[in-house]
Structure formats: structure tokens, C-alpha cells
Design an enzyme around this catalytic site. Structure first.
Site, PDB file in Angstrom:
ATOM      1  CG  HIS A 118     -13.407  38.111 -16.314  1.00  0.00           C
ATOM      2  ND1 HIS A 118     -13.621  37.077 -17.196  1.00  0.00           N
ATOM      3  CD2 HIS A 118     -13.266  37.522 -15.095  1.00  0.00           C
ATOM      4  CE1 HIS A 118     -13.627  35.933 -16.542  1.00  0.00           C
ATOM      5  NE2 HIS A 118     -13.408  36.174 -15.257  1.00  0.00           N
ATOM      6  CG  ASP A 148     -13.475  37.584 -20.594  1.00  0.00           C
ATOM      7  OD1 ASP A 148     -12.698  38.496 -20.245  1.00  0.00           O
ATOM      8  OD2 ASP A 148     -14.090  36.865 -19.790  1.00  0.00           O
ATOM      9  CB  SER A 220     -11.721  33.487 -14.651  1.00  0.00           C
ATOM     10  OG  SER A 220     -13.083  33.402 -14.347  1.00  0.00           O
TER      11      SER A 220
END
Length: 489
Positions: A118, A148, A220
Site C-alpha cells: 500500500h 500487502d 508502514s
């Protein structure tokens, strides 16, 4: 004389007692100082060098992606995103492209860096910022949207971090999170392991590691490392209900991340087996309407006509109870079971067709759409106690029957059903005749399950209608995800 002797004995005992207490409570004695020195040495000679060494293998990832509304240009990205002379942290009321930041870390020699999918999805340009501030271009090697994760190759050589064993972790073990939250380049936060196998939603197959090292937007893709500096997880998310750190952070376990990174490095993709079904969690009114036990299995909503499931005789409306002996309760359970299965492997399926349990075998094929994103779907309705379900049918559909009218404030209206929606089945019974559909609604006691192809949807889904006042189709249990739907698997 005797009295004086007694007094001396008592006084001596009191002095001895005071000396003993002083020795026990003296925090500056040799033993205490040795203990403090030991604690200090753990901090100075272990944790600090571990963090400093690991940070040298971490980068900030910048991805240039399309935006359709004004964006906040952060710090030193302002010049790159909007031209020289733009003040830091300024709002640029424009449409076009914007740089968003995340984190990544070296996993192999040659500039290979792992991050979250992402972070870089739909980016037209990707760059990495090194520890010394230098920016280098990054090439996308491959992605695995299911977990992901994404693998990049950057224009710099970094020392790869060593993989750790997430299965050896214990609750309370200390960990460090390294990344660039809110574009604060290469920050470190600390915490402890809080739990394992946590869910993010009802279809995500990853069993996340929970910890309380602070994560914020920009973390992230950064590593979660143990006290030895080994990667035990990839920091990915905080709970959906939160936007910034709330003390609950989620990381992809290193066992999964390492397998994905190696597959992406070898082939640029992760090949998984494909069964060919979409499913929905079977809880509450939907389970009751289908005549099944709540939480036992998942309801099959669609079956790909050219899939292993179809070839094995699996049909929509059946309940998939288990796969290879692994019992299922949510779409996430099925996704996790298939996460490690490959093309050519045989899946043993335990099913219930409304009458009896049976078992079939399906030989998995290569997944046709590796980029499929698994997301839960929330029907967003509240039931009603009004008389009847509020639907009338007509014979205008090529398949099933079409809804010709929906009564205002009825259970059907509150479920979002509209004129023109196709109803393919009631329960496990396929429909071809509006009169049969109306009769089956009349026979329903309190709940009914409709397999509906709603306007604008590409695939049908099951929707439960109930006449009971106060009944909710939304379970408050975060882990149950009662309305979760996922696939294709």
C-alpha cells in the site's frame, strides 16, 4: 546488675536489627551498584547499538501517486512535489501528483528492499531516502497484495537485516520499530509483544503480531526487530478505528514476509493455489435463515464456473465447513488456509448443502488474478419489526427473479435492496418463478437469506432479512467480523 545485662542484650539486638535493615535498604551498596551497572550495560551495550546498526539498513520510501484533491506538502518534499520556493507544510490547492512516504528495509544484497504494497501501489515514481539523506531511484520488482508486501530494488547497497523467528517470540518480549512516521526520517520506537494471530478485518489472511511500539502513518513497511536486531515482523497497520498510534500496532510475521520476499526476488510474484469461490461469514440472522449453526463454516456466495471448486461439485448456497481439516468461521480462515497452498495441491473440502454433510476434493490451479484485493463488505442495515419483508418480484431477469418494488422502511429497504435488483436464490434454492419466490418469503418465519445481484455489483452476495425488532446483523466482537465477505479464493 541483672537488669543492666538484660538492657545491654536488648540494646545490642536492636543495633543488630537496625544494621540488617540498613543493609537491606541501602540502594547504593556494592550489590545494588552492580545491579544498576548490569542494567545500564544492557541498555548501553545491547539495545542502543542494535537500534543504530539496524537503522543503517532502513530507508524512507517516497511514492508519487495521483491525487484528486488539495494535498498537504510536508517538509523537504515541498520543492520536489510543487516546485522551488514553496513553503514547507503548505497546502497546495491543485490536482495532479503527490509524494507520499512510507518505510522499507534491506533484505538481500544488491539493493533489495521490502516494504508494504500500500506504500507504493499505483505510483508512477518511487524513490528511497538513505540514512545520510541522499535520495536514490527505486525500481518495483514485484508485489503481493494479498499480504500487502512489495519488493523494490534501489540504487544503493545496504547491509541486509537478518531474519528472526517470529514463532519463538513470547508475549512481553521487547521489540523496536524503525521507520519514518509522518516523514520523521528513520525514527525508533520501543515496546513489547502484546499478542499473536491478530486480525485486521474479516478476510485478510495474515495473522498479525500485536505490539505497542508506536506506529503512525509513514511507519508502514519498516522492520520490527527483536533485542538481537533480527527482523521478526514488518510493521503494517494500526486498528481501523484509529488514525494515529493508540498503543496497538500490527506487524506481518517474519515467517510470511521472508517467504514472500524470496518469491518476489525469484519470480516477481507469489504463485498461490486458486479454489474459485467467494464466501461470507455465517453468523446471526444469516445463519438462522440458512438453517445453519452460527459461526460453523462460511457461506459460499459464488462459484467460478471454470474453477476447481465447480469441477468438484461445489455450488453457491452450500456451507464450506473446513478445508484440509481446518475448520472455518470467517473468510479470513479460508484465506489463511490457502495462503501457503500452491497450484496442483489437493484441497479436501468439508461441505453442508442444507441436508447433509459431505466431502469432496479439488485440485487447485494457479491463481488467475494475483492482484485481487481482499476486503470485507459491510451491508450497513438495521432490521425492522414491520410486517413482511417488503418485496415484490417480477419475471424480468434472465437469471432468477427481479425485484419490482420495495416497501419503504421495510427490512428489504433497510438492507439497501432496490427496484431492479436480481434475486437468484432464497436460501439454497435457485429461483426462476416470481410466485415461488413470494411463496418462500411467506413460508419464512423470522429470517430469510436472499442471494442478490445488486445494481452495480459484478458478483452476487447473500443478504439476511429479519423481522425481529432489535436484532442486529453487526456483531460487536471485533474478531468475529460477522458481515465479512471475501474472495475470490
Amino acid at each position: 546488675m541483672q537488669d543492666n545485662s538484660v538492657r545491654l542484650i536488648i540494646a545490642a539486638a536492636a543495633v543488630a536489627g537496625l544494621l540488617a535493615i540498613a543493609q537491606l535498604t541501602d540502594r547504593t551498596g556494592p550489590a545494588a551498584r552492580d545491579h544498576e551497572a548490569s542494567a545500564a550495560s544492557i541498555t548501553d551495550t545491547r539495545v542502543l547499538p542494535v537500534a543504530e546498526r539496524a537503522t543503517r539498513s532502513v530507508v524512507t520510501i517516497y511514492a508519487e501517486r495521483a491525487v484528486s484533491q488539495p494535498v498537504m506538502i510536508m517538509g523537504d518534499m515541498a520543492g520536489r512535489a510543487a516546485g522551488d520556493g514553496v513553503a514547507p507544510n503548505s497546502v497546495q490547492p491543485r490536482e495532479g501528483w503527490s509524494w507520499r512516504s512510507g518505510s522499507g528495509f534491506a533484505v538481500a544484497p544488491g539493493g533489495y528492499v521490502l516494504t508494504n504494497n500500500h506504500v507504493i501501489s499505483e505510483a508512477r515514481r518511487i524513490e528511497a531516502r538513505l540514512g545520510n539523506g541522499r535520495r536514490v531511484p527505486a525500481e518495483l520488482i514485484g508485489t503481493d497484495p494479498l499480504t500487502d508486501l512489495a519488493l523494490l530494488r534501489i540504487g544503493a547497497e545496504l547491509e541486509p537485516l537478518e531474519w528472526g523467528d517470529d514463532s519463538a517470540l513470547r508475549v512481553g518480549a521487547p521489540v523496536l520499530a524503525i521507520g519514518s512516521p509522518l516523514d520523521f526520517h528513520l525514527s525508533v520506537s520501543s515496546g513489547v509483544i502484546g499478542g499473536f494471530a491478530r486480525a485486521y478485518d474479516g478476510a485478510d489472511p495474515v495473522g498479525y503480531i500485536q505490539h505497542d511500539a508506536a506506529l503512525n502513518p509513514g511507519n508502514s513497511g519498516g522492520p520490527l526487530i527483536d533485542a538481537e536486531g533480527r527482523v521478526v515482523g514488518v510493521n503494517t497497520a494500526i486498528p481501523q478505528e484509529a488514525f494515529f498510534n493508540v498503543g496497538i500496532s500490527l506487524a506481518i510475521p517474519s515467517g510470511i514476509a521472508r517467504q514472500v520476499a524470496e518469491a518476489l526476488m525469484e519470480r516477481g510474484q507469489v504463485d498461490r493455489g486458486y479454489l474459485g469461490v467467494t464466501v461470507r461469514a455465517l453468523h446471526g440472522p444469516l445463519a438462522s435463515a440458512m438453517g445453519r449453526e452460527s459461526g460453523e463454516g462460511v457461506l459460499i456466495e459464488t462459484v467460478d464456473p471454470h474453477s476447481p471448486a465447480s469441477d468438484a461439485g461445489v455450488r453457491a448456497g452450500q456451507t464450506l465447513l473446513a478445508i484440509n481439516g481446518i475448520e472455518l468461521s470467517t473468510p479470513r480462515d479460508l484465506a489463511r488456509a490457502l495462503l501457503v497452498m500452491r497450484e496442483g495441491e489437493t484441497a479436501g473440502l468439508s461441505l453442508h448443502d442444507g441436508q447433509a454433510r459431505f466431502r469432496v476434493e479439488a485440485v487447485l490451479v494457479r491463481r488467475p488474478d494475483a492482484g485481487q484485493r481482499f476486503v470485507p463488505r459491510d451491508l450497513g442495515y438495521e432490521p425492522s419489526a414491520r410486517r413482511g419483508f417488503g418485496i415484490q418480484f417480477a419475471q424480468d431477469a434472465q437469471e432468477g427473479v427481479v425485484i419490482s418494488s420495495v416497501a419503504a422502511d421495510s427490512p428489504a429497504a433497510l438492507a439497501g435492496l432496490r427496484d431492479g435488483d436480481q434475486v437468484l436464490a432464497i436460501g439454497a434454492h435457485d429461483l426462476t418463478d416470481p410466485r415461488e419466490a413470494q411463496a418462500r418469503l411467506m413460508l419464512a418465519q423470522r429470517e430469510v437469506a436472499l442471494r442478490v445481484l445488486r445494481s452495480g455489483d459484478s458478483a452476487p452476495r447473500y443478504i439476511a432479512l429479519t423481522l425481529d425488532a432489535g436484532t442486529s446483523a453487526h456483531a460487536p466482537d471485533h474478531a468475529a467480523f460477522a458481515d465479512a465477505s471475501g474472495g475470490p479464493f
